[in-house]
Scaffold this active site. Structure first.
Site: not given
Ligand SMILES: [Zn+2]
Length: 151
Positions: A26, A69, A141
């Site tokens: 990540c 965004h 997520e």
């Molecule tokens: Zn992530």
């Protein structure tokens, strides 16, 4: 007697990029289609509601819109250097350096942009609006992976 209401409108989401400093996988910049859910606990008002769903929707839209965004940067992260260079933001971590146009970045005052810290960030914003309620915020997520922050 307190009542509990849930608000989980799939239209209240936002697509953003982030990275988790120092994390193996990540740590690379990547994106999520975040989805925000809230639970509000409180007494009924004179209209026999805890809080109008329309108001919740409006406030969540206001909270999430600035993040959409954009690259989420945790401005309180340890070991993260954030510098403004003309129209860009330079971000230096322990092992990487990014140069991103300023308009594509949003600084989030958290030590990380994990789902956990994002849930706490949204919780604190909502708690300021509605101190009379107990609030529980969930940030998803990816489908099935979410973090919850509550009092
Ligand atoms: Zn992530």
């Amino acid at each position: 007697m307190p009542f509990e209401i849930d608000f989980a409108d799939p239209r209240i989401g936002f697509a953003s990029a982030h990275f988790i400093i120092g994390h193996d996988k990540c740590g690379r910049m990547h994106g999520h289609n975040y989805f925000l859910k809230v639970k509000i606990i409180g007494k009924l008002d004179e209209q026999h509601m805890v809080l109008d769903y329309g108001i919740i929707k409006e406030e969540l839209r206001k909270l999430t819109k600035p993040l959409a965004h954009k690259v989420l940067i945790p401005s309180k992260a340890e070991g993260l250097l954030i510098e403004e260079i003309e129209d860009s933001i330079e971000i230096t971590t322990c092992d990487k350096r990014y140069l991103i146009p300023k308009e594509d970045v949003i600084l989030i005052p958290t030590p990380a942009t994990t789902a956990e810290e994002m849930a706490k960030y949204f919780h604190n914003k909502l708690k300021k609006l509605w101190p009379q309620f107990k609030i529980r915020v969930s940030v998803e997520e990816t489908p099935g992976s979410s973090a919850i922050y509550f009092e």
